[in-house]
Motif scaffolding. Structure first.
Motif, mmCIF file in Angstrom:
data_model
loop_
_atom_site.group_PDB
_atom_site.id
_atom_site.type_symbol
_atom_site.label_atom_id
_atom_site.label_comp_id
_atom_site.label_asym_id
_atom_site.label_seq_id
_atom_site.Cartn_x
_atom_site.Cartn_y
_atom_site.Cartn_z
ATOM 1 N N VAL A 125 -38.495 5.430 12.304
ATOM 2 C CA VAL A 125 -39.233 4.659 13.301
ATOM 3 C C VAL A 125 -39.732 3.346 12.706
ATOM 4 C CG1 VAL A 125 -41.301 4.630 14.749
ATOM 5 C CG2 VAL A 125 -39.902 6.690 14.638
ATOM 6 N N ALA A 126 -40.276 3.402 11.490
ATOM 7 C CA ALA A 126 -40.792 2.188 10.857
ATOM 8 C C ALA A 126 -39.663 1.202 10.555
ATOM 9 C CB ALA A 126 -41.550 2.540 9.574
ATOM 10 N N TRP A 127 -38.540 1.701 10.072
ATOM 11 C CA TRP A 127 -37.403 0.831 9.758
ATOM 12 C C TRP A 127 -36.861 0.174 11.025
ATOM 13 C CZ3 TRP A 127 -35.835 -0.856 5.164
ATOM 14 C CH2 TRP A 127 -34.559 -1.423 5.038
ATOM 15 N N TRP A 128 -36.733 0.968 12.086
ATOM 16 C CA TRP A 128 -36.231 0.409 13.347
ATOM 17 C C TRP A 128 -37.173 -0.660 13.895
ATOM 18 C CZ3 TRP A 128 -39.086 1.277 17.923
ATOM 19 C CH2 TRP A 128 -38.551 0.610 19.045
ATOM 20 N N ILE A 183 -36.648 0.015 24.707
ATOM 21 C CA ILE A 183 -36.182 1.390 24.910
ATOM 22 C C ILE A 183 -34.687 1.492 24.645
ATOM 23 C CG2 ILE A 183 -35.799 3.190 26.649
ATOM 24 C CD1 ILE A 183 -38.476 2.428 27.884
ATOM 25 N N HIS A 184 -33.939 0.503 25.099
ATOM 26 C CA HIS A 184 -32.493 0.494 24.845
ATOM 27 C C HIS A 184 -32.209 0.482 23.345
ATOM 28 C CE1 HIS A 184 -28.588 -1.560 24.194
ATOM 29 N NE2 HIS A 184 -28.200 -0.811 25.207
ATOM 30 N N SER A 185 -32.898 -0.393 22.620
ATOM 31 C CA SER A 185 -32.697 -0.478 21.177
ATOM 32 C C SER A 185 -33.075 0.824 20.478
ATOM 33 C CB SER A 185 -33.526 -1.639 20.611
ATOM 34 O OG SER A 185 -33.401 -1.705 19.207
ATOM 35 N N LEU A 186 -34.201 1.419 20.899
ATOM 36 C CA LEU A 186 -34.658 2.669 20.278
ATOM 37 C C LEU A 186 -33.669 3.805 20.512
ATOM 38 C CD1 LEU A 186 -36.784 4.381 18.839
ATOM 39 C CD2 LEU A 186 -37.953 4.652 21.032
ATOM 40 N N LEU A 187 -33.182 3.951 21.761
ATOM 41 C CA LEU A 187 -32.271 5.050 22.076
ATOM 42 C C LEU A 187 -30.951 4.917 21.329
ATOM 43 C CD1 LEU A 187 -32.848 5.473 25.932
ATOM 44 C CD2 LEU A 187 -33.682 6.930 24.080
ATOM 45 N N VAL A 188 -30.397 3.711 21.316
ATOM 46 C CA VAL A 188 -29.117 3.521 20.623
ATOM 47 C C VAL A 188 -29.295 3.695 19.115
ATOM 48 C CG1 VAL A 188 -27.234 1.918 20.192
ATOM 49 C CG2 VAL A 188 -28.262 2.025 22.456
ATOM 50 N N SER A 189 -30.409 3.204 18.588
ATOM 51 C CA SER A 189 -30.673 3.363 17.149
ATOM 52 C C SER A 189 -30.834 4.837 16.784
ATOM 53 C CB SER A 189 -31.939 2.596 16.758
ATOM 54 O OG SER A 189 -31.766 1.215 16.902
ATOM 55 N N ALA A 190 -31.569 5.584 17.613
ATOM 56 C CA ALA A 190 -31.777 7.007 17.334
ATOM 57 C C ALA A 190 -30.464 7.772 17.388
ATOM 58 C CB ALA A 190 -32.772 7.584 18.342
ATOM 59 N N ALA A 191 -29.625 7.455 18.377
ATOM 60 C CA ALA A 191 -28.340 8.146 18.495
ATOM 61 C C ALA A 191 -27.442 7.814 17.303
ATOM 62 C CB ALA A 191 -27.657 7.745 19.801
ATOM 63 N N THR A 192 -27.413 6.551 16.915
ATOM 64 C CA THR A 192 -26.575 6.149 15.781
ATOM 65 C C THR A 192 -27.067 6.786 14.481
ATOM 66 O OG1 THR A 192 -26.262 4.015 16.881
ATOM 67 C CG2 THR A 192 -25.594 4.162 14.585
ATOM 68 N N ALA A 193 -28.385 6.804 14.303
ATOM 69 C CA ALA A 193 -28.950 7.420 13.096
ATOM 70 C C ALA A 193 -28.671 8.913 13.066
ATOM 71 C CB ALA A 193 -30.450 7.156 13.032
ATOM 72 N N ALA A 210 -27.396 2.961 9.519
ATOM 73 C CA ALA A 210 -27.075 3.149 10.936
ATOM 74 C C ALA A 210 -28.009 2.339 11.825
ATOM 75 C CB ALA A 210 -27.155 4.642 11.286
ATOM 76 N N ILE A 211 -29.294 2.391 11.531
ATOM 77 C CA ILE A 211 -30.268 1.647 12.335
ATOM 78 C C ILE A 211 -30.057 0.145 12.166
ATOM 79 C CG2 ILE A 211 -32.727 1.143 12.609
ATOM 80 C CD1 ILE A 211 -33.279 4.060 11.840
ATOM 81 N N SER A 212 -29.804 -0.297 10.944
ATOM 82 C CA SER A 212 -29.607 -1.727 10.688
ATOM 83 C C SER A 212 -28.393 -2.261 11.443
ATOM 84 C CB SER A 212 -29.421 -1.975 9.187
ATOM 85 O OG SER A 212 -30.552 -1.542 8.460
ATOM 86 N N LEU A 213 -27.306 -1.498 11.455
ATOM 87 C CA LEU A 213 -26.102 -1.947 12.151
ATOM 88 C C LEU A 213 -26.347 -2.095 13.643
ATOM 89 C CD1 LEU A 213 -23.326 0.117 10.332
ATOM 90 C CD2 LEU A 213 -23.579 -2.364 10.357
ATOM 91 N N GLN A 214 -27.200 -1.235 14.200
ATOM 92 C CA GLN A 214 -27.468 -1.334 15.635
ATOM 93 C C GLN A 214 -28.419 -2.483 15.950
ATOM 94 O OE1 GLN A 214 -30.302 -0.717 17.831
ATOM 95 N NE2 GLN A 214 -28.834 -1.442 19.351
ATOM 96 N N VAL A 215 -29.559 -2.531 15.258
ATOM 97 C CA VAL A 215 -30.579 -3.526 15.583
ATOM 98 C C VAL A 215 -30.081 -4.938 15.288
ATOM 99 C CG1 VAL A 215 -32.920 -4.314 15.112
ATOM 100 C CG2 VAL A 215 -32.429 -1.875 15.162
ATOM 101 N N LEU A 216 -29.325 -5.092 14.207
ATOM 102 C CA LEU A 216 -28.858 -6.419 13.790
ATOM 103 C C LEU A 216 -27.405 -6.655 14.185
ATOM 104 C CD1 LEU A 216 -30.429 -6.460 10.199
ATOM 105 C CD2 LEU A 216 -31.414 -7.374 12.312
ATOM 106 N N ASN A 217 -26.920 -5.944 15.210
ATOM 107 C CA ASN A 217 -25.506 -6.055 15.564
ATOM 108 C C ASN A 217 -25.137 -7.471 15.988
ATOM 109 O OD1 ASN A 217 -25.212 -6.162 18.772
ATOM 110 N ND2 ASN A 217 -26.921 -4.825 18.282
#
Length: 296
Positions: free
Chosen positions: A11-14, A208-218, A249-256
Motif C-alpha cells: 500500500v505504501a509503495w503504491w 480506485i482504478h490504479s489501486l485495483l490494477v496494482s493489487a491484481a498485478t501484485a 509489479a506495482i511500479s510497472l502499473q503505476v508508472l506505465n
C-alpha cells in the motif's frame, strides 16, 4: 507476520508512486511520495534484518525519515506568506541537521537517534499546527476534509513513531512498524485530495482504478514468490524476492505511462510525430479518469 508486512509495504509503495506520478515537479507531492517510499523500504529492511542488534539504530533513522518528509509536506501547506521562509529553514537547516544526526544513529549511537526522533517529531507537530492556521482559510469542503485527514494522520504518525522510538512495543516490533502504514496512508490520501482539488480533478475514479490494477498485478507476480516462501520457509533470499516482485509489479502499473513513453522514444525515434500522437492519446485517457466525477 510477513503477510502483514507485505500488505503495509504494498500500500505504501503504491501510494508513494501514485503521488509521484501525478506530478513529480511539485514539492508537495515529491515529499509525500518520498516519505511513503522510504517507509516501504523500512518495512523490507526490518523484515530482512530486524532481528540483528545493529539494526536498532537503523530502525530509528528509517522511522524518522517519513516523519521528516511529512513535516516538509506541511511546510508546503502553510499560509502563503510563510511558505518560502519556513521552507528555506526546512531545506537548509533541518535536513542537514537531521542528516548529521542520522549517521551516528545508524552506526549504533542511540542518543543521536533519540535526539533525531525528538527533532523530527517536533518539526511535524509544529508544521501541522501551522497548517491548521491555513485550514481556517480553506472554505471549500474538499480542502477542509483533506485538512482533517492530514491532522488525524499527523497525530497518529507522531504517536506511532514515538512509541517505536521509546521502545514501548505494545505490539511486536515488526507489527509496530507496519501500523505506521495506516497513518501514512491517511496522510497520503489527504495530500492527494488537496492536489486533485488544486488541479480541478476528480480523484476517486483514477485512484480506485490504479489501486485495483496494482493489487491484481501484485497478486499475480507476488503470488508466485509467496508460494515459494510458503513452501520453503522465510529465507532471506526468498523474502527479498517476494518484496521485489511486489514492488516491480506495482511500479510497472503505476508508472506505465512513463515506461510506454520511454519505449516509444526508443522504438519510434525516427518518427517524432507518432511519438507525440501516442503521448497525446495516453494523456487523453488519463484525463478521462481524472475528470470522471465531473461527467454527466
Amino acid at each position: 507476520m510477513v503477510w502483514v508486512s507485505a500488505a503495509a509495504f504494498g500500500v505504501a509503495w503504491w501510494l508513494g508512486l501514485y503521488l509521484l506520478a501525478r506530478d513529480p515537479r511539485k514539492p508537495l507531492l515529491r515529499r509525500a511520495a518520498s516519505g511513503l517510499l522510504v517507509y516501504a523500504a523500512a518495512v523490507v529492511a526490518d523484515r530482512l534484518a530486524g532481528a540483528h542488534p545493529w539494526f536498532d539504530g537503523v530502525r530509528i533513522v528509517l522511522v524518522c525519515a517519513p516523519v521528516l518528509a511529512f513535516s516538509g509536506v506541511f511546510v508546503q501547506l502553510l499560509p502563503e506568506r510563510a511558505v518560502a521562509r519556513v521552507d528555506r529553514v526546512w531545506r537548509v537547516g533541518l535536513i542537514p541537521l537531521c542528516a548529521v544526526l542520522a549517521m551516528p544513529a545508524a552506526g549504533g549511537f542511540l542518543p543521536a537517534g533519540y535526539l533525531l526522533g525528538a527533532i523530527t517529531l517536533l518539526a511535524l507537530l509544529g508544521t501541522m499546527l501551522g497548517m491548521l492556521g491555513q485550514h481556517a482559510e480553506w472554505s471549500e469542503d474538499s480542502r477542509r476534509s483533506a485538512a482533517g485527514l492530514l491532522t488525524v494522520g499527523a497525530l497518529l504518525l507522531g504517536l506511532s513513531a514515538a512509541l517505536i522510538l521509546l521502545g514501548l512495543n505494545v505490539l511486536p516490533q515488526t507489527a509496530m512498524l507496519s501500523v505506521l502504514a495506516a497513518d501514512l496512508v491517511v496522510l497520503g490520501l489527504g495530500i492527494a485530495v488537496v492536489d486533485a482539488y488544486d488541479e480541478g480533478e476528480s480523484l476517486r475514479a483514477a485512484m480506485i482504478h490504479s489501486l485495483l490494477v496494482s493489487a491484481a498485478t501484485a497478486a499475480v507476480f507476488g503470488g508466485q514468490a509467496a508460494l515459494a516462501l510458503t513452501l520453503a520457509g522465510e529465507r532471506p533470499a526468498l523474502v527479498a524476492l517476494f518484496f521485489g516482485a511486489v514492488a516491480a509489479a506495482i511500479s510497472l502499473q503505476v508508472l506505465n505511462g512513463q515506461f510506454h513513453a520511454g519505449a516509444d522514444r526508443l522504438a519510434f525515434a525516427s518518427d517524432p510525430q507518432l511519438v507525440a500522437a501516442r503521448v497525446e492519446l495516453r494523456s487523453a485517457t488519463d484525463a478521462l479518469l481524472r475528470k470522471a466525477g465531473d461527467m454527466p
